[in-house]
Design an enzyme around this catalytic site. Structure first.
Site, PDB file in Angstrom:
ATOM      1  N   ARG A 162     -16.698   7.547   5.069  1.00 52.18           N
ATOM      2  CA  ARG A 162     -15.672   8.588   5.272  1.00 52.18           C
ATOM      3  C   ARG A 162     -14.253   8.003   5.241  1.00 52.18           C
ATOM      4  O   ARG A 162     -13.374   8.438   5.990  1.00 52.18           O
ATOM      5  CB  ARG A 162     -15.875   9.312   6.614  1.00 52.18           C
ATOM      6  CG  ARG A 162     -17.174  10.071   6.753  1.00 52.18           C
ATOM      7  CD  ARG A 162     -17.294  11.241   5.788  1.00 52.18           C
ATOM      8  NE  ARG A 162     -18.413  12.102   6.132  1.00 52.18           N
ATOM      9  CZ  ARG A 162     -19.664  11.901   5.722  1.00 52.18           C
ATOM     10  NH1 ARG A 162     -19.956  10.878   4.938  1.00 52.18           N
ATOM     11  NH2 ARG A 162     -20.607  12.746   6.089  1.00 52.18           N
ATOM     12  N   SER A 234     -19.135  18.175  10.446  1.00 51.65           N
ATOM     13  CA  SER A 234     -19.211  17.156  11.501  1.00 51.65           C
ATOM     14  C   SER A 234     -17.825  16.937  12.077  1.00 51.65           C
ATOM     15  O   SER A 234     -16.887  16.643  11.333  1.00 51.65           O
ATOM     16  CB  SER A 234     -19.693  15.818  10.932  1.00 51.65           C
ATOM     17  OG  SER A 234     -20.932  15.950  10.316  1.00 51.65           O
ATOM     18  N   GLU A 330     -13.880  12.778  12.819  1.00 51.44           N
ATOM     19  CA  GLU A 330     -13.868  12.686  11.357  1.00 51.44           C
ATOM     20  C   GLU A 330     -12.816  13.663  10.831  1.00 51.44           C
ATOM     21  O   GLU A 330     -12.187  13.448   9.798  1.00 51.44           O
ATOM     22  CB  GLU A 330     -15.253  13.074  10.815  1.00 51.44           C
ATOM     23  CG  GLU A 330     -15.362  12.896   9.326  1.00 51.44           C
ATOM     24  CD  GLU A 330     -16.444  13.730   8.682  1.00 51.44           C
ATOM     25  OE1 GLU A 330     -16.273  14.071   7.501  1.00 51.44           O
ATOM     26  OE2 GLU A 330     -17.435  14.057   9.337  1.00 51.44           O
TER      27      GLU A 330
HETATM   28  N1  EPU Z   1     -29.402  14.979  16.024  1.00 47.79           N
HETATM   29  C1  EPU Z   1     -29.701  15.333  17.296  1.00 47.79           C
HETATM   30  N2  EPU Z   1     -29.009  16.376  17.856  1.00 47.79           N
HETATM   31  C2  EPU Z   1     -28.061  17.048  17.198  1.00 47.79           C
HETATM   32  C3  EPU Z   1     -27.734  16.664  15.881  1.00 47.79           C
HETATM   33  C4  EPU Z   1     -28.414  15.607  15.308  1.00 47.79           C
HETATM   34  O1  EPU Z   1     -30.577  14.764  17.937  1.00 47.79           O
HETATM   35  O2  EPU Z   1     -27.503  17.986  17.755  1.00 47.79           O
HETATM   36  C5  EPU Z   1     -30.189  13.916  15.370  1.00 47.79           C
HETATM   37  C6  EPU Z   1     -31.083  14.517  14.285  1.00 47.79           C
HETATM   38  O3  EPU Z   1     -32.283  14.963  14.791  1.00 47.79           O
HETATM   39  C7  EPU Z   1     -31.268  13.354  13.344  1.00 47.79           C
HETATM   40  C8  EPU Z   1     -29.953  12.613  13.447  1.00 47.79           C
HETATM   41  O4  EPU Z   1     -29.343  13.024  14.674  1.00 47.79           O
HETATM   42  O5  EPU Z   1     -32.294  12.512  13.784  1.00 47.79           O
HETATM   43  C9  EPU Z   1     -29.029  12.880  12.290  1.00 47.79           C
HETATM   44  O6  EPU Z   1     -28.736  14.249  12.195  1.00 47.79           O
HETATM   45  P1  EPU Z   1     -28.340  14.949  10.796  1.00 47.79           P
HETATM   46  O7  EPU Z   1     -29.354  14.657   9.757  1.00 47.79           O
HETATM   47  O8  EPU Z   1     -28.035  16.373  11.059  1.00 47.79           O
HETATM   48  O9  EPU Z   1     -27.064  14.182  10.293  1.00 47.79           O
HETATM   49  P2  EPU Z   1     -25.757  13.685  11.044  1.00 47.79           P
HETATM   50  O10 EPU Z   1     -25.803  12.206  11.161  1.00 47.79           O
HETATM   51  O11 EPU Z   1     -25.524  14.473  12.278  1.00 47.79           O
HETATM   52  C10 EPU Z   1     -24.464  13.249   8.802  1.00 47.79           C
HETATM   53  C11 EPU Z   1     -23.158  13.651   8.176  1.00 47.79           C
HETATM   54  C12 EPU Z   1     -23.239  15.088   7.655  1.00 47.79           C
HETATM   55  C13 EPU Z   1     -24.367  15.177   6.641  1.00 47.79           C
HETATM   56  C14 EPU Z   1     -25.679  14.722   7.311  1.00 47.79           C
HETATM   57  C15 EPU Z   1     -26.835  14.659   6.346  1.00 47.79           C
HETATM   58  C16 EPU Z   1     -21.443  12.375   9.351  1.00 47.79           C
HETATM   59  C17 EPU Z   1     -20.308  12.417  10.310  1.00 47.79           C
HETATM   60  N3  EPU Z   1     -22.083  13.536   9.144  1.00 47.79           N
HETATM   61  O12 EPU Z   1     -24.635  14.081   9.950  1.00 47.79           O
HETATM   62  O13 EPU Z   1     -22.030  15.365   6.974  1.00 47.79           O
HETATM   63  O14 EPU Z   1     -24.513  16.497   6.135  1.00 47.79           O
HETATM   64  O15 EPU Z   1     -25.514  13.391   7.862  1.00 47.79           O
HETATM   65  O16 EPU Z   1     -26.736  13.537   5.537  1.00 47.79           O
HETATM   66  O17 EPU Z   1     -21.732  11.325   8.785  1.00 47.79           O
HETATM   67  C18 EPU Z   1     -19.870  16.226   7.431  1.00 47.79           C
HETATM   68  O18 EPU Z   1     -19.443  15.090   7.269  1.00 47.79           O
HETATM   69  O19 EPU Z   1     -19.095  17.206   7.705  1.00 47.79           O
HETATM   70  C19 EPU Z   1     -21.289  16.471   7.343  1.00 47.79           C
HETATM   71  C20 EPU Z   1     -21.824  17.663   7.603  1.00 47.79           C
END
Ligand code: EPU
Length: 334
Positions: A162, A234, A330
């Site tokens: 990012r 995010s 972010e």
């Molecule tokens: N999780 C939780 N609780 C929550 C949310 C997530 O336990 O409330 C756990 C999920 O179960 C999973 C892990 O955290 O094991 C990751 O969650 P998720 O796949 O939703 O991805 P993220 O790391 O929260 C990142 C990006 C997103 C992108 C997703 C999918 C960042 C800051 N965010 O989110 O990007 O869509 O991965 O690749 O890196 C964005 O940047 O605006 C965005 C939506």
């Protein structure tokens, strides 16, 4: 070209914050931008925005807000293996992904439904499901505040999670006008992300359309539609912690999700940390932590930017108190 005074930014930020810009300038071409910069002299402060999907306004903007309407996808070169294209910064990112999928160009499909525009995608290095836009970018075309054009090759953009050179304070006067992408015309998928695997098994064929459909379904299930509930995706970046600290945490929380980042560091999902602190679905006035994805903060209706910042600060403090990990936004707070 349009130059408007005392202009409402409500339609220009997905958080749905009702603030005004002293001056708002929208342009359709590089030459219009250059004419404006040379003849009108851009006064400070100024801010170049995309679709406003990664922005949080906390007050009226006493300066000039610029926005690009340079749109369209132009093929620069193609053979039977690859295609090189040049895309206007004001093109909606997801329109570009849809165009790639229809034409059989591989690479952008995992980034389906990410809000925002192509120019901002190259600044923010957007990413999802194992792909970052830097993997597809060949070069970034810019115009600076003095009206001078320059093309930055991918390596010059200093891409990281990012992050890019365009986010540095001294680069705020460099505006992205077009982005050049190199895409494959031969199938090459990135399907290592667990949720995609599991969902794809329900479909008989593996093709670009199917992957796009699956990604859209997964995103829609977790992420609120900004037209219904204001948000900027995010809110925080996922923190990267030293391996030693990660191992300590994993002993304490064996179910903790994580992503490896080289040998010395590990990325921990901020959404998980926030959920552990009990924030999921919790409101703070008119701002709330989203019920289905704790990394997303939402405007429940009529919230002001500072209410969302207050919630973000409270969330970050409790994550620090419990885990001794700092999480940083972010989203760009203005
Ligand atoms: N999780 C939780 N609780 C929550 C949310 C997530 O336990 O409330 C756990 C999920 O179960 C999973 C892990 O955290 O094991 C990751 O969650 P998720 O796949 O939703 O991805 P993220 O790391 O929260 C990142 C990006 C997103 C992108 C997703 C999918 C960042 C800051 N965010 O989110 O990007 O869509 O991965 O690749 O890196 C964005 O940047 O605006 C965005 C939506």
């Amino acid at each position: 070209m349009a130059v408007l005074n005392n202009y409402s930014l409500l339609e220009h930020n997905t958080f749905g914050i009702d603030v005004r810009a002293s001056r708002f300038m929208e342009y359709d071409s590089e030459s219009e931008l250059m004419t404006f910069l040379v003849h009108e002299e851009l006064q400070v402060p100024f801010l170049h925005i995309g679709r406003g999907s990664n922005l949080l306004f906390t007050k009226d903007y006493e300066g000039t807000v610029l926005h690009s309407c340079i749109r369209g996808v132009e093929i620069l070169e193609e053979d039977d293996k690859r295609v090189r294209v040049r895309v206007g910064a004001g093109t909606l990112w997801d329109d570009f992904v849809a165009c790639c999928v229809v034409r059989g160009w591989y690479g952008a499909e995992n980034l389906s439904l990410i809000p925002g525009e192509v120019g901002a995608s190259a600044v923010q290095n957007i990413g999802a499901y194992g792909v970052e836009v830097k993997d597809l970018i060949e070069a970034v075309e810019t115009v600076d505040i003095h009206g001078k054009k320059r093309i930055y090759a991918n390596a010059e953009c200093k891409y990281a999670y990012r992050d890019s050179i365009f986010k540095r304070p001294d680069m705020k006067s460099v505006f992205v006008t077009r982005v050049r992408f190199s895409l494959s015309k031969k199938p090459c998928y990135r399907l290592d992300y667990g949720a995609i695997h599991a969902e794809l098994e329900k479909y008989p064929a593996l093709d670009l359309q199917t992957i796009r459909r699956v990604i859209i379904k997964i995103r829609q299930a977790k992420l609120p539609d900004p037209k219904v509930l204001g948000n900027a995706g995010s809110f925080f970046k996922n923190p990267v912690v030293p391996r030693g600290r990660f191992e300590e945490l994993l002993r304490q929380y064996p179910g903790m999700p994580f992503y490896e980042v080289g040998t010395d560091f590990v990325k921990i999902p901020a959404g998980w940390l926030i959920e552990q602190c009990g924030w999921k679905g919790k409101a703070f006035g008119r701002a709330s932590v989203h019920l289905r994805q704790a990394l997303v903060l939402v405007n429940l209706g009529g919230a002001q930017g500072h209410e969302i910042v207050a919630l973000a600060n409270a969330v970050a403090s409790s994550v620090y108190d419990r885990f001794h990990i700092r999480i940083y936004p972010e989203v760009n707070i203005v």
